[in-house]
Design an enzyme around this catalytic site. Structure first.
Site, PDB file in Angstrom:
ATOM      1  N   ASP A 175       0.867  -1.128   0.069  1.00  0.00           N
ATOM      2  CA  ASP A 175      -0.182   0.078  -0.164  1.00  0.00           C
ATOM      3  C   ASP A 175       1.026   1.329   0.030  1.00  0.00           C
ATOM      4  O   ASP A 175       1.760   1.275   0.756  1.00  0.00           O
ATOM      5  CB  ASP A 175      -0.856  -0.066   1.216  1.00  0.00           C
ATOM      6  CG  ASP A 175      -2.243   0.311   0.745  1.00  0.00           C
ATOM      7  OD1 ASP A 175      -2.357   1.577   0.458  1.00  0.00           O
ATOM      8  OD2 ASP A 175      -3.104  -0.455   1.427  1.00  0.00           O
ATOM      9  N   ASP A 225      -3.008   4.475  -2.429  1.00  0.00           N
ATOM     10  CA  ASP A 225      -4.335   4.960  -1.377  1.00  0.00           C
ATOM     11  C   ASP A 225      -4.690   6.203  -1.703  1.00  0.00           C
ATOM     12  O   ASP A 225      -3.913   7.384  -2.163  1.00  0.00           O
ATOM     13  CB  ASP A 225      -3.730   5.013  -0.052  1.00  0.00           C
ATOM     14  CG  ASP A 225      -4.670   5.356   0.916  1.00  0.00           C
ATOM     15  OD1 ASP A 225      -5.603   4.578   1.321  1.00  0.00           O
ATOM     16  OD2 ASP A 225      -4.511   6.560   1.482  1.00  0.00           O
ATOM     17  N   GLU A 270      -7.191   3.995  -6.626  1.00  0.00           N
ATOM     18  CA  GLU A 270      -8.720   3.914  -6.124  1.00  0.00           C
ATOM     19  C   GLU A 270      -9.353   5.236  -6.512  1.00  0.00           C
ATOM     20  O   GLU A 270      -8.896   6.182  -6.375  1.00  0.00           O
ATOM     21  CB  GLU A 270      -8.870   3.322  -4.698  1.00  0.00           C
ATOM     22  CG  GLU A 270      -8.068   4.356  -3.815  1.00  0.00           C
ATOM     23  CD  GLU A 270      -8.803   4.135  -2.193  1.00  0.00           C
ATOM     24  OE1 GLU A 270      -9.622   3.306  -2.128  1.00  0.00           O
ATOM     25  OE2 GLU A 270      -8.081   4.878  -1.348  1.00  0.00           O
ATOM     26  N   HIS A 286     -10.942  -3.383   3.444  1.00  0.00           N
ATOM     27  CA  HIS A 286     -11.145  -3.124   4.814  1.00  0.00           C
ATOM     28  C   HIS A 286     -11.844  -1.686   5.252  1.00  0.00           C
ATOM     29  O   HIS A 286     -11.870  -1.416   6.334  1.00  0.00           O
ATOM     30  CB  HIS A 286      -9.447  -2.925   5.265  1.00  0.00           C
ATOM     31  CG  HIS A 286      -8.797  -1.645   4.590  1.00  0.00           C
ATOM     32  ND1 HIS A 286      -8.779  -1.656   3.300  1.00  0.00           N
ATOM     33  CD2 HIS A 286      -8.572  -0.716   5.099  1.00  0.00           C
ATOM     34  CE1 HIS A 286      -8.287  -0.665   2.943  1.00  0.00           C
ATOM     35  NE2 HIS A 286      -8.105   0.195   3.906  1.00  0.00           N
ATOM     36  N   ASP A 287     -12.530  -1.025   4.359  1.00  0.00           N
ATOM     37  CA  ASP A 287     -13.214   0.045   4.732  1.00  0.00           C
ATOM     38  C   ASP A 287     -14.963  -0.116   4.746  1.00  0.00           C
ATOM     39  O   ASP A 287     -15.500   0.621   4.694  1.00  0.00           O
ATOM     40  CB  ASP A 287     -13.037   1.154   3.482  1.00  0.00           C
ATOM     41  CG  ASP A 287     -11.710   1.679   3.712  1.00  0.00           C
ATOM     42  OD1 ASP A 287     -11.008   1.711   4.832  1.00  0.00           O
ATOM     43  OD2 ASP A 287     -10.873   1.924   2.772  1.00  0.00           O
TER      44      ASP A 287
HETATM   45  C1  GLC Z   1      -8.253   4.752   2.142  1.00  0.00           C
HETATM   46  C2  GLC Z   1      -8.195   3.693   2.775  1.00  0.00           C
HETATM   47  C3  GLC Z   1      -8.494   3.963   4.173  1.00  0.00           C
HETATM   48  C4  GLC Z   1      -8.107   5.070   4.916  1.00  0.00           C
HETATM   49  C5  GLC Z   1      -7.900   6.109   3.923  1.00  0.00           C
HETATM   50  C6  GLC Z   1      -6.814   7.259   4.386  1.00  0.00           C
HETATM   51  O1  GLC Z   1      -9.491   5.259   1.740  1.00  0.00           O
HETATM   52  O2  GLC Z   1      -8.651   2.492   2.027  1.00  0.00           O
HETATM   53  O3  GLC Z   1      -8.675   2.596   5.073  1.00  0.00           O
HETATM   54  O4  GLC Z   1      -8.482   5.289   6.138  1.00  0.00           O
HETATM   55  O5  GLC Z   1      -7.602   6.026   2.663  1.00  0.00           O
HETATM   56  O6  GLC Z   1      -5.650   6.715   4.455  1.00  0.00           O
END
Ligand code: GLC
Ligand code: CA
Length: 560
Positions: free
Chosen positions: A98, A207, A256, A334-335
Site C-alpha cells: 500500500d 491509497d 482507487e 477493509h473500509d
Molecule cells: C483509503 C483507505 C482507508 C484510509 C484512507 C486514508 O480510503 O482505504 O482505510 O483510512 O484512505 O488513508
C-alpha cells in the site's frame, strides 16, 4: 499489449494487523503472514496486497505514516519484510504494498518541521502541507477557512498556534494532507516508492489517489468534497508519478477512485494510460443507502439492497474498459462491512448467501481481489460496547449520530452494521482461544462466532464456503475466466443477478437470487447444452422459467 502477470492474478488483500500474530502481542505481523503463505498458496492466491506496514502512531491503523522507510515495530523488521517478499516469490506469489501519497502522520518529521517556525527545516517543509490563515467574524472570533467536512466526519481544518494557521486534513486530524504542488515533496515521495521497489515489491495499491489535488481558492462548501476530490489535476500528478516510478520499473499499480466517466476511466487505467494498470472503483459498494435518513446519514444509513445498481456498476465498467483496459472485481475491502452481512444474510442464510455472492462475483471477467476472511464467510461484529470498536472514524461519527438525535442503541446498531471495524476483526483460524489468531487478547476483539465460523472446521468440508472459494479459484484459472466477455441478462431485474461470461472455450451462465424470498426468473435462453456445474442448494436442469429459493444460485457451463 504484452500479457501482464496481473491479468491472470488472483489477488488477496491482507489486513496485516488482523491476519496472524506470531509473537503473541495481540497484533498480526509479517512473521505471522509468512507462516500462512502455504495456506494462501494452497488456496490458489497469486498476489498479496498488504495494508500499510510502515512506522505509524496507528491513528488510522497505519494509513498515518510517520516514517515511510521504516517498518512498524508492531509488524516486524525490514528483515522480516524482505523474508516475506522472498518466501512469497518462492511460491510464485507477487507482493503489492500500500502506498500512501495523500498525507502523512502529524508525527512525521516533515510535519514536525512544517508546524514549528523555529525548527531548522521549517522553511523547507512548511510548504509540504496545506496551510491557510484563519478567518475572523465580526466579533473577532477565529473561524476556519471553510466549512469543508473530512471523510471521517468533522472539519478538515485543525488550528496550529505556532504559526497561527490551519492545516488541511481530509481524513483524521492526525493525517495532514500533502501539498502536491510542491516539487520537492513529490521528489521525496518518488524516492520513497523507488526505495521500496528496490526491496523487491511487484506492485502498489495507491491509497486515496483521487484526492491529491485541492482547490486552492478554498471556496466555501459543505461538505465541499468537490473541492478536494476528483479534481482534474490529480490525473497529471499520477501520470507524472507513473512515468517516472511505476512504468520504468515494471511494477503494477492500482489506484482507487469512487466513480468515473469513460474518458476518465481510460485515463486512470486504459492500456495506454501511464497512471495505473488497474483501478479499484466503488460503484457497486454501499448499494443500499437510504437517502432519507438524517440521523445516521450517508454510508451509515441502510435500506434495501439495490441489486440493479450493483449490476449496472459492473456492467458500466466492463463496457467502459472493454478491450481498452483491464477490470478489477471485488466485493469489499477493509473500509466496508463484511459482504455476507451487507449484501447477503448473516443470520439464517450465512452459507447459502455466502456461496451465492461468491458465484455472482467470481465467475465474472477481470482480476479478482478477495478480502481476508471472505473465503470462510466471516460476518460483521457483534460488539456490545462502544469501546470494543477501534476505528478512529467510529468515535467522531458516534458523536454525530447522538447529536442528530440517535439513541445509544441506534448508534451502536449503525456501527455494528456499517463501520469499518466489521472487516477488521482477527482472522478466524480455528476454534481455539482468540480463534487461533493469537494467544493473548488481540488489539481488536474477535467475533464471538469464531467457534462455528473458522477455517479449520471448513477445510475438507465439501459444502463449506471455504471449499467453494477454493473450487472457484481453481476454475477461474483453468477456464481463463479473467479473460471472458460478460453480458448481463434481464439487468433491470430487481432481485436476480444473472449473466453469461463467455470465454474462448465455453459459456458460463450464473443465476443468483439476492433475496430472502422465493423469486421466479424468466430466462428466455435456449438451452443448447448448458450443464449445472455449481449450486448452493441442489443440482438443477436449466429451464426457461425457474423458481429460485432464498439466495439460491446456480452456475451452468456450455462448452463451445
Ligand atoms: C483509503 C483507505 C482507508 C484510509 C484512507 C486514508 O480510503 O482505504 O482505510 O483510512 O484512505 O488513508
Ligand atoms: Ca505480533
Amino acid at each position: 499489449m504484452k500479457r501482464q502477470w496481473w491479468q491472470d492474478a488472483i489477488i488477496y488483500q491482507i489486513y496485516l494487523r488482523s491476519f496472524k500474530d506470531s509473537n503473541n502481542d495481540g497484533i498480526g505481523d509479517f512473521k505471522g503472514l509468512i507462516s500462512k503463505l502455504d495456506y494462501l498458496s494452497d488456496l490458489g492466491i497469486t498476489a498479496l496486497w498488504v495494508s500499510p506496514h510502515y512506522e505509524s502512531p496507528m491513528d488510522d491503523n497505519g494509513y498515518d505514516i510517520s516514517d515511510f522507510f521504516k517498518v512498524s515495530e508492531d509488524y516486524g523488521t525490514l528483515k522480516d519484510v524482505k523474508e516475506f517478499i522472498n518466501e512469497a516469490h518462492k511460491k510464485n506469489i507477487k507482493v503489492i504494498f500500500d502506498l500512501v501519497l495523500n498525507h502523512t502522520s502529524d508525527e512525521h518529521e516533515w510535519f514536525k518541521a512544517a508546524k514549528d517556525p523555529v525548527h531548522v527545516d521549517h522553511h523547507k517543509y512548511h510548504d509540504y502541507y496545506i496551510w491557510q490563515k484563519p478567518k475572523y467574524d465580526e466579533a473577532g472570533n477565529r473561524q476556519m477557512p471553510t466549512q469543508w467536512l473530512s471523510w471521517f466526519g468533522g472539519p478538515v481544518w485543525e488550528y496550529n498556534d505556532l504559526t497561527d494557521e490551519y492545516y488541511l486534513h481530509i481524513f483524521s486530524k492526525k493525517m495532514p494532507d500533502l501539498n502536491w504542488r510542491n516539487n520537492d515533496m513529490k521528489r521525496d515521495l518518488k524516492d520513497i516508492a523507488k526505495w521500496w521497489i528496490n526491496q523487491g515489491v511487484d506492485g502498489f495499491r495507491v491509497d486515496a489517489s483521487n484526492h491529491l489535488e485541492k482547490n486552492w481558492d478554498f471556496p466555501e462548501g459543505h461538505p465541499g468534497y468537490e473541492h478536494f476530490s476528483g479534481l482534474p489535476m490529480h490525473h497529471k500528478y499520477l501520470e507524472d508519478f507513473g512515468i517516472e516510478v511505476f512504468k520504468p520499473n515494471n511494477v503494477m499499480s492500482m489506484g482507487e477512485a469512487g466513480n468515473a466517466t469513460k474518458e476518465e476511466a481510460l485515463k486512470y487505467c486504459g492500456f495506454d494510460s501511464n497512471e495505473f494498470d488497474m483501478l479499484i472503483h466503488f460503484g457497486h459498494c454501499w448499494a443500499d443507502l437510504d437517502f432519507s435518513n438524517q440521523v445516521t446519514p450517508g454510508k451509515w444509513s441502510s435500506g434495501k439492497v439495490n441489486v440493479r445498481h450493483i449490476k449496472s456498476s459492473y456492467d458500466k465498467w466492463f463496457k467502459m474498459l472493454n478491450g481498452n483496459g483491464w477490470n478489477l472485481i471485488y466485493w469489499h475491502n477493509h473500509d466496508q462491512p463484511r459482504v455476507i452481512s451487507h449484501y447477503g444474510n448473516d443470520t439464517s442464510y450465512r452459507v447459502q448467501s455466502g456461496k451465492m455472492l461468491a458465484y455472482s462475483l467470481y465467475l465474472m471477467p477481470g482480476t479478482p481481489i478477495i478480502y481476508q476472511g471472505e473465503e470462510i464467510g466471516m460476518v460483521n461484529v457483534d460488539y456490545e460496547k462502544l469501546t470494543d470498536f477501534r476505528d478512529v472514524e467510529v468515535y467522531t461519527e458516534y458523536k454525530n449520530f447522538i447529536q442528530a438525535g440517535a439513541t445509544h442503541e441506534l448508534a451502536m446498531n449503525t456501527l455494528r452494521n456499517r463501520s469499518r471495524d466489521n472487516a477488521r476483526t482477527p482472522f478466524q483460524w480455528d476454534e481455539s482461544s482468540y480463534a487461533g489468531f493469537s494467544k493473548v487478547t488481540p488489539w481488536i476483539k474477535v467475533n464471538d462466532n469464531y467457534k462455528s465460523v473458522n477455517l479449520n472446521s471448513q477445510m475438507n468440508d465439501r459444502n463449506s464456503i471455504f471449499e467453494t472459494y477454493k473450487e472457484l479459484i481453481k476454475m477461474r484459472k483453468a477456464e481463463q475466466l479473467n479473460d471472458g466477455i460478460i453480458e448481463f441478462i434481464d439487468i433491470e431485474n430487481e432481485d436476480a443477478f444473472i449473466y453469461i461470461n463467455e470465454t474462448s472455450n465455453a459459456k458460463f451462465l450464473v443465476i443468483s437470487n439476492f433475496r430472502e424470498k422465493e423469486i421466479t426468473v424468466d430466462l428466455n435462453i435456449v438451452n443448447s447444452g448448458y450443464r449445472n456445474i455449481l449450486y448452493n442448494y441442489s443440482e438443477r436442469e436449466l429451464v426457461n422459467v425457474m423458481k429460485l429459493q432464498p439466495y439460491e444460485a446456480l452456475v451452468y457451463k456450455m462448452t463451445k
